[in-house]
Design a protein around this motif. Structure first.
Motif, short mmCIF file in Angstrom:
data_model
loop_
_atom_site.label_atom_id
_atom_site.label_comp_id
_atom_site.label_asym_id
_atom_site.label_seq_id
_atom_site.Cartn_x
_atom_site.Cartn_y
_atom_site.Cartn_z
N ILE A 54 13.91 -3.17 2.62
CA ILE A 54 14.39 -2.92 1.25
C ILE A 54 15.50 -1.88 1.21
O ILE A 54 15.93 -1.46 0.13
N LEU A 56 15.62 1.33 2.15
CA LEU A 56 15.25 2.66 1.65
C LEU A 56 14.89 3.62 2.77
O LEU A 56 13.96 4.40 2.66
N ARG A 84 20.90 -2.15 -4.03
CA ARG A 84 20.10 -1.77 -5.20
C ARG A 84 19.80 -3.00 -6.06
O ARG A 84 18.70 -3.17 -6.55
N ARG A 87 16.96 -4.92 -4.53
CA ARG A 87 15.63 -4.31 -4.68
C ARG A 87 15.08 -4.61 -6.07
O ARG A 87 15.74 -4.39 -7.07
N GLY A 88 13.86 -5.08 -6.11
CA GLY A 88 13.26 -5.38 -7.40
C GLY A 88 13.56 -6.80 -7.82
O GLY A 88 12.69 -7.53 -8.26
N ALA A 93 8.49 -4.22 -3.96
CA ALA A 93 7.70 -3.38 -3.07
C ALA A 93 6.50 -2.82 -3.82
O ALA A 93 6.59 -2.51 -4.99
N GLU A 114 12.16 -1.54 -18.59
CA GLU A 114 13.37 -1.09 -17.91
C GLU A 114 13.62 -1.89 -16.63
O GLU A 114 14.75 -2.30 -16.35
N THR A 115 12.54 -2.13 -15.88
CA THR A 115 12.70 -2.88 -14.64
C THR A 115 13.17 -4.30 -14.93
O THR A 115 14.08 -4.82 -14.27
N THR A 118 16.79 -4.27 -16.10
CA THR A 118 17.75 -3.92 -15.06
C THR A 118 18.22 -5.18 -14.34
O THR A 118 19.38 -5.29 -13.95
N HIS A 119 17.31 -6.13 -14.17
CA HIS A 119 17.63 -7.28 -13.33
C HIS A 119 17.88 -8.57 -14.09
O HIS A 119 18.64 -9.42 -13.64
N VAL A 163 1.27 -1.58 -11.02
CA VAL A 163 2.27 -1.48 -9.95
C VAL A 163 2.65 -2.89 -9.47
O VAL A 163 3.82 -3.19 -9.25
N LEU A 166 4.89 -4.41 -11.92
CA LEU A 166 6.24 -3.84 -11.81
C LEU A 166 7.00 -4.43 -10.63
O LEU A 166 8.21 -4.66 -10.70
N ALA A 167 6.28 -4.68 -9.53
CA ALA A 167 6.94 -5.20 -8.34
C ALA A 167 7.35 -6.66 -8.53
O ALA A 167 8.32 -7.12 -7.94
N PHE B 222 9.27 4.69 -5.89
CA PHE B 222 8.94 3.36 -6.42
C PHE B 222 10.02 2.89 -7.40
O PHE B 222 10.37 1.71 -7.44
N ALA B 225 12.68 1.57 -5.39
CA ALA B 225 12.30 0.30 -4.79
C ALA B 225 12.39 -0.84 -5.81
O ALA B 225 12.44 -2.00 -5.44
N ARG B 226 12.40 -0.48 -7.10
CA ARG B 226 12.55 -1.52 -8.12
C ARG B 226 14.01 -1.74 -8.49
O ARG B 226 14.31 -2.47 -9.43
N LEU B 228 16.19 0.33 -9.87
CA LEU B 228 16.73 0.97 -11.06
C LEU B 228 18.00 1.73 -10.67
O LEU B 228 18.16 2.14 -9.52
#
Ligand SMILES: Nc1ncnc2c1ncn2[C@@H]1O[C@H](COP(=O)(O)OP(=O)(O)O)[C@@H](O)[C@H]1O
Ligand SMILES: [Mg+2]
Lengths: 322, 327
Positions: A54, A56, A84, A87-88, A93, A114-115, A118-119, A163, A166-167, B222, B225-226, B228
């Protein structure tokens, strides 16, 4: 098409006392929808492999060799802004500790919305509806009300469900779950794993599932990769590896199932400890602990040989002991 | 939340009663006030009469009770120095100190928070490193030295800014403000810089330390990892967590600003309460000293209570909530 392909990946840390390779020459492949279990002692390099995928890895560490391809496209050398966006969106993750993975001052809904936004270019209301839907899918009761509450108002198991939501909420094709249940109460571990398995089946997301629990691997994964001292030592379909492990280290691991309750970090069946990255022997890193060690093992490192589906790195499988 | 508020108010009342006791005892230990109120050669009967008229013959706790009752109404008697009501003296001086402290506090926040963020996010950049160095100097230099240096440079050498006083003030009711005249604003600059410098460096360093701490947490990892954006991770996810402890320290330091204002007001001959207090000390003017003590303590107590409430508003974990999650 192969979803993920990692080739000869090495992650090095450049420290004051020289360079150490956290992982070395790691190769693996993942098909869409496949669940790959990843096992190995603490410090074997499982988390580092996930972090590399990922993008990171934190300085002073970096990918020093090899490549990572996602759906054919190289992602290990992308500029920060491009990785970036992956990711997501394309790779999700899940980390070990649900108690600390959520931001305490933002509501669960704010973090989900927000997540999502974002995408996926969705208006607020649509994103909120989707967030509520995801909370329902991961089994949060009364999601319409719970969405506006804060993480501390959830139990540990519920937080790990959040979580997971969110992933997965931006619908990635791959999710890396790094010991997703280790920090949880034993009573809820099985539920969380079952949820993960069910969501993987429903959404078709591929999973790299890092765990210490061979039982979980046996029930959940399609294939399993065994890591030792920064390298993959054996890969294969779960049933085959469980029935007929070919690396002595894997055999040692197998001897530890079935077990219930917390798993010890050092395997009781295998004497000794895994060498630290800077103290790895020149030959096979497992040789000092191996009951089947013979002539070439201490001098010559065995290569991972076989097909991407089933391979092993051990002299026993390529040469017959004299 | 209401229970918390009630508890805090009760606590505050006790604190104020204790402060009032200290202020009250100040009168006792500063000599017999009767001596200064009668003629040198007054007879014992005359003294006793004065004593009775002032209520000084009554038991101590009753005198204390009366002192508290009068103080609660803002009545601290007359100044021993110029026989004017103490409350009037303080009311005249209060705006000057309040404006000075307000400007210093705002400056320290408005500069301290962004600079702290900058030094945390770009620790190796040149501005960040020089700021760290300057802040080290700022935190270790005594404030009166910086005050005098400021006067030397901006008043004596450059002649840009006045070195003493409030400039021109405008009266709005009983409040005199320096905010509406150019001279008033110019006069505020140097004293407020001197007063805010310590607080500014403190906030900057605190924000930096907290921010670095927060950026290492799992929930930031985290969030990354998403996928943002960095902007959201730094200014939404991290900053909010950073500011919670900063608010507390800021609140506590606000009280410190009022106390430190004594030094600033002395250096810049600023006609505020601090200067009044210093005068009162040198004249042994106990009523003024007592009133200053009580007033400043009251401000401390109010600030601390506000900070606690604000803390609860910012940190959801401290809010009282009915529904707790079930397994
Ligand atoms: N910041 C770091 N600097 C140097 N080495 C590190 C750092 N972080 C991890 N490592 C090394 O990387 C190796 C793999 O760690 P990790 O992936 O966390 O293991 P696992 O997840 O399998 O328990 C370990 O040997 C560890 O010592
Ligand atoms: Mg790990």
């Amino acid at each position: 098409m192969t979803l993920l392909s990692v080739k000869n990946l090495t992650v090095a840390f450049f420290g004051r006392s020289g360079t150490v390779n956290a992982i070395e020459d790691v190769s693996l492949e993942l098909e869409p929808g496949e669940i790959l279990g990843m096992v190995g002692e603490s410090g074997a390099g499982k988390s580092m492999t996930g972090a590399a995928i990922i993008g990171l890895i934190e300085p002073p560490g970096r990918i020093s060799a090899g490549e990572i391809r996602l759906e054919g496209e190289r992602i290990d050398n992308l500029p920060p802004e491009a990785i970036r966006r992956i990711r997501g969106r394309r790779i999700g993750a899940i980390f070990q500790d649900p108690l600390t993975s959520l931001n305490p001052v933002l509501t669960v809904g704010e973090q989900l919305i927000e997540t999502i936004r974002t995408h996926l270019k969705l208006p607020r209301e649509a994103a909120r509806a989707r967030a509520i839907d995801w909370l329902r899918r991961v089994g949060i009761p009364a999601p319409e009300a719970r969405i506006d509450t804060y993480p501390h108002q959830y139990s540990g198991g519920m937080r790990q469900r959040v979580v997971i939501a969110l992933a997965l909420c931006a619908e990635p094709r791959l999710v890396i779950a790094d010991e997703p249940t280790t920090a949880l109460d034993v009573s809820v571990q099985a539920q969380v794993i079952a949820l993960l398995r069910q969501l993987a089946r429903e959404t078709g997301v591929a999973v790299i599932l890092v765990t210490h629990d061979m039982g979980v691997i046996a029930e959940t994964a399609d294939r399993v990769a065994v890591m030792y001292a920064g390298r993959i030592v054996e890969v294969g379909p779960v049933a085959e590896v469980l029935r007929a492990p070919r690396h002595p280290y894997t055999s040692g691991l197998m001897a530890s199932i079935p077990r219930i309750g917390p798993r010890p970090e050092v395997l009781p069946q295998i004497e000794g400890a895994m060498p630290r990255p800077h103290a790895r022997p020149p030959g096979c890193a497992f040789a000092p602990r191996c009951p089947h060690r013979f002539v070439p093992c201490t001098d010559e490192r065995p290569e991972l040989t076989g097909t991407p589906v089933r391979s092993v790195a051990c002299h026993l499988t390529t040469e017959v002991p004299a | 939340m209401l229970g918390f508020l009630v508890r805090r108010v009760i606590q505050s009342v006790f604190v104020m009663l204790a402060v009032a006791l200290i202020a009250f005892l100040m009168f006792r230990f500063m000599g017999d006030p009767v001596n200064s109120m009668v003629a040198e050669n007054a007879s014992t009967e005359e003294r006793a009469a004065v004593r009775e008229r002032l209520g000084l013959d009554q038991p101590l706790w009753l005198q204390y009770g009366r002192f508290v009752a009068r103080a609660a109404q803002g009545d601290f008697g007359l100044s021993w120095r110029n026989a004017r009501p103490v409350s009037t003296l303080l009311a005249e001086r209060f705006p000057a100190t309040a404006e000075l402290v307000l400007v210093a506090a705002v400056l320290s926040l408005v500069l301290g928070i962004p600079l702290g963020i900058l030094t945390a996010l770009r620790p190796r950049s040149f501005p960040a490193q020089s700021l760290q160095l300057i802040s080290l100097i700022g935190i270790s230099l005594p404030t009166f030295v910086t005050g005098i240096l400021l006067i030397l440079v901006f008043s004596v050498w450059l002649g840009w800014l006045p070195s003493f006083g409030r400039g021109d003030v405008v009266d709005i009711g009983w409040w005199s403000t320096g905010f509406f005249t150019l001279a008033g604003l110019k006069a505020l600059i140097l004293p407020s810089i001197m007063l805010c410098l310590f607080q500014l460096t403190l906030i900057m360093r605190l924000v930096r330390a907290e921010m670095l701490e927060v950026l290492r947490t799992d929930y930031i990892k985290f969030a990354r990892a998403r996928g943002l954006s960095n902007r959201s991770i730094h200014f939404r996810h991290a900053l909010k967590n950073t500011l919670i402890p900063v608010i507390t320290i800021f609140g506590l330091q606000l009280g410190g600003l009022i106390a430190f204002a004594i030094v600033t007001e002395t250096v810049f001959q600023w006609p505020g309460m601090g200067a009044l207090f210093i005068q009162a000390v040198s004249f042994g003017d106990v009523p003024v000293m007592a009133a200053y003590l009580v007033l400043v303590s009251l401000i401390f107590v109010i600030i601390n209570t506000t900070v606690d409430l604000l803390y609860a508003v910012l940190d959801p974990r401290l809010r009282v909530d009915g529904a707790r999650g079930a397994h």
